[in-house]
Motif scaffolding. Structure first.
Motif, PDB file in Angstrom:
ATOM      1  N   MET A   1      80.909   4.270  48.388  1.00 27.25           N
ATOM      2  CA  MET A   1      81.640   5.464  48.688  1.00 27.25           C
ATOM      3  C   MET A   1      83.124   5.112  48.672  1.00 27.25           C
ATOM      4  SD  MET A   1      80.334   8.045  51.767  1.00 27.25           S
ATOM      5  CE  MET A   1      80.142   6.733  52.893  1.00 27.25           C
ATOM      6  N   PHE A   2      83.927   6.043  48.220  1.00 22.78           N
ATOM      7  CA  PHE A   2      85.370   5.865  48.293  1.00 22.78           C
ATOM      8  C   PHE A   2      86.025   7.229  48.459  1.00 22.78           C
ATOM      9  CE2 PHE A   2      84.622   6.502  43.788  1.00 22.78           C
ATOM     10  CZ  PHE A   2      85.714   7.222  43.330  1.00 22.78           C
ATOM     11  N   ALA A   3      87.288   7.222  48.861  1.00 25.52           N
ATOM     12  CA  ALA A   3      87.992   8.472  49.142  1.00 25.52           C
ATOM     13  C   ALA A   3      89.401   8.436  48.582  1.00 25.52           C
ATOM     14  CB  ALA A   3      88.038   8.719  50.646  1.00 25.52           C
ATOM     15  N   GLU A   4      89.897   9.634  48.262  1.00 26.95           N
ATOM     16  CA  GLU A   4      91.274   9.817  47.795  1.00 26.95           C
ATOM     17  C   GLU A   4      91.866  10.993  48.563  1.00 26.95           C
ATOM     18  OE1 GLU A   4      91.179   9.387  43.104  1.00 26.95           O
ATOM     19  OE2 GLU A   4      89.707  10.837  43.817  1.00 26.95           O
ATOM     20  N   LEU A   5      93.154  10.937  48.800  1.00 26.89           N
ATOM     21  CA  LEU A   5      93.850  12.044  49.430  1.00 26.89           C
ATOM     22  C   LEU A   5      94.721  12.712  48.381  1.00 26.89           C
ATOM     23  CD1 LEU A   5      94.462  13.593  52.030  1.00 26.89           C
ATOM     24  CD2 LEU A   5      96.339  11.987  52.434  1.00 26.89           C
ATOM     25  N   LYS A   6      94.504  14.002  48.169  1.00 35.18           N
ATOM     26  CA  LYS A   6      95.310  14.789  47.227  1.00 35.18           C
ATOM     27  C   LYS A   6      95.831  16.001  47.980  1.00 35.18           C
ATOM     28  CE  LYS A   6      92.592  13.391  43.209  1.00 35.18           C
ATOM     29  NZ  LYS A   6      91.722  13.839  42.115  1.00 35.18           N
ATOM     30  N   HIS A  11      89.179  13.852  49.112  1.00 29.28           N
ATOM     31  CA  HIS A  11      88.125  13.811  48.099  1.00 29.28           C
ATOM     32  C   HIS A  11      87.245  12.601  48.401  1.00 29.28           C
ATOM     33  CE1 HIS A  11      89.643  16.860  45.180  1.00 29.28           C
ATOM     34  NE2 HIS A  11      90.702  16.698  45.963  1.00 29.28           N
ATOM     35  N   LEU A  12      86.008  12.875  48.807  1.00 34.55           N
ATOM     36  CA  LEU A  12      85.057  11.826  49.140  1.00 34.55           C
ATOM     37  C   LEU A  12      84.058  11.706  48.000  1.00 34.55           C
ATOM     38  CD1 LEU A  12      84.051   9.834  51.315  1.00 34.55           C
ATOM     39  CD2 LEU A  12      82.613  11.694  52.184  1.00 34.55           C
ATOM     40  N   HIS A  13      83.984  10.523  47.399  1.00 31.59           N
ATOM     41  CA  HIS A  13      83.089  10.248  46.282  1.00 31.59           C
ATOM     42  C   HIS A  13      81.963   9.364  46.806  1.00 31.59           C
ATOM     43  CE1 HIS A  13      86.216  11.461  43.260  1.00 31.59           C
ATOM     44  NE2 HIS A  13      86.995  11.147  44.288  1.00 31.59           N
ATOM     45  N   GLY A  14      80.721   9.803  46.623  1.00 34.97           N
ATOM     46  CA  GLY A  14      79.621   8.989  47.117  1.00 34.97           C
ATOM     47  C   GLY A  14      78.322   9.271  46.400  1.00 34.97           C
ATOM     48  N   LYS A  15      77.444   8.283  46.447  1.00 30.90           N
ATOM     49  CA  LYS A  15      76.093   8.445  45.933  1.00 30.90           C
ATOM     50  C   LYS A  15      75.337   9.355  46.894  1.00 30.90           C
ATOM     51  CE  LYS A  15      76.321   3.710  44.290  1.00 30.90           C
ATOM     52  NZ  LYS A  15      75.867   2.342  44.469  1.00 30.90           N
ATOM     53  N   ALA A  16      74.316  10.029  46.395  1.00 28.02           N
ATOM     54  CA  ALA A  16      73.548  10.949  47.247  1.00 28.02           C
ATOM     55  C   ALA A  16      73.028  10.237  48.495  1.00 28.02           C
ATOM     56  CB  ALA A  16      72.397  11.576  46.453  1.00 28.02           C
ATOM     57  N   ALA A  17      72.533   9.017  48.353  1.00 28.52           N
ATOM     58  CA  ALA A  17      72.004   8.274  49.503  1.00 28.52           C
ATOM     59  C   ALA A  17      73.098   7.970  50.528  1.00 28.52           C
ATOM     60  CB  ALA A  17      71.347   6.982  49.030  1.00 28.52           C
ATOM     61  N   LEU A 113      92.190  18.372  57.547  1.00 30.13           N
ATOM     62  CA  LEU A 113      92.222  18.296  56.091  1.00 30.13           C
ATOM     63  C   LEU A 113      91.019  19.052  55.552  1.00 30.13           C
ATOM     64  CD1 LEU A 113      92.892  14.465  55.637  1.00 30.13           C
ATOM     65  CD2 LEU A 113      94.515  16.311  55.209  1.00 30.13           C
ATOM     66  N   GLU A 114      91.109  19.504  54.322  1.00 23.97           N
ATOM     67  CA  GLU A 114      89.953  20.090  53.665  1.00 23.97           C
ATOM     68  C   GLU A 114      89.186  18.967  52.984  1.00 23.97           C
ATOM     69  OE1 GLU A 114      91.672  23.245  51.275  1.00 23.97           O
ATOM     70  OE2 GLU A 114      91.591  24.587  52.998  1.00 23.97           O
ATOM     71  N   LEU A 115      87.907  19.203  52.661  1.00 18.90           N
ATOM     72  CA  LEU A 115      87.054  18.154  52.126  1.00 18.90           C
ATOM     73  C   LEU A 115      86.413  18.603  50.818  1.00 18.90           C
ATOM     74  CD1 LEU A 115      85.575  15.405  52.558  1.00 18.90           C
ATOM     75  CD2 LEU A 115      83.800  16.724  53.728  1.00 18.90           C
ATOM     76  N   ILE A 116      86.521  17.749  49.810  1.00 17.12           N
ATOM     77  CA  ILE A 116      85.828  17.952  48.544  1.00 17.12           C
ATOM     78  C   ILE A 116      84.900  16.753  48.373  1.00 17.12           C
ATOM     79  CG2 ILE A 116      86.026  18.339  46.058  1.00 17.12           C
ATOM     80  CD1 ILE A 116      87.476  20.481  47.757  1.00 17.12           C
ATOM     81  N   ILE A 117      83.616  17.012  48.257  1.00 18.65           N
ATOM     82  CA  ILE A 117      82.618  15.946  48.092  1.00 18.65           C
ATOM     83  C   ILE A 117      82.210  15.873  46.635  1.00 18.65           C
ATOM     84  CG2 ILE A 117      80.308  15.174  48.704  1.00 18.65           C
ATOM     85  CD1 ILE A 117      80.719  16.576  51.419  1.00 18.65           C
TER      86      ILE A 117
END
Length: 124
Positions: A1-6, A11-17, A113-117
């Motif tokens: 999992m990793f995250a970026e702030l825009k 923006h949280l990027h992760g595998k379904a698990a 903050l708002e969240l985009i997954i």
């Protein structure tokens, strides 16, 4: 999992698990309980995602290199569904939790903050 702030969006990027593990920690959380998840430091500016059952509404904030998602008992059963991914969730799927979401009562605190997954491939 990793995250970026825009701007004001995390923006949280992760595998379904990985996202399901976050969902479980929120769903099973009781007042005062917390969990931590390591983030991929080679891809992310952030090192850890923390969840904690505390407060009134859900708040997503950044402190130094860590991301904090705090939530109350009253919103946890709604909040965890944003992270819960069915087994057939395709890589590239996007889910958003914003102040404009039609949650009644509101889920995010005004200061949050708002969240985009972003769901990424399990082979990544």
């Amino acid at each position: 999992m990793f995250a970026e702030l825009k701007n004001k969006e995390l923006h949280l990027h992760g595998k379904a698990a990985e996202l399901n593990a976050v969902a479980r920690s929120i769903h099973k959380g009781r007042h005062g309980m917390s969990a931590s998840f390591d983030l991929c430091s080679s891809t992310s500016l952030f090192s850890t995602l923390h969840t904690k059952c505390h407060g009134k509404l859900a708040t997503i904030e950044i402190k130094e290199l860590d991301i904090y998602i705090t939530y109350s008992d009253s919103v946890k059963n709604h909040l965890y569904t944003y992270f819960s991914m069915p087994s057939g969730t395709q890589p590239g799927a996007l889910f958003s939790l914003t102040h404009l979401s039609r949650d009644n009562p509101p889920l995010l605190a005004d200061s949050s903050l708002e969240l985009i997954i972003h769901v990424i491939s399990s082979e990544t």
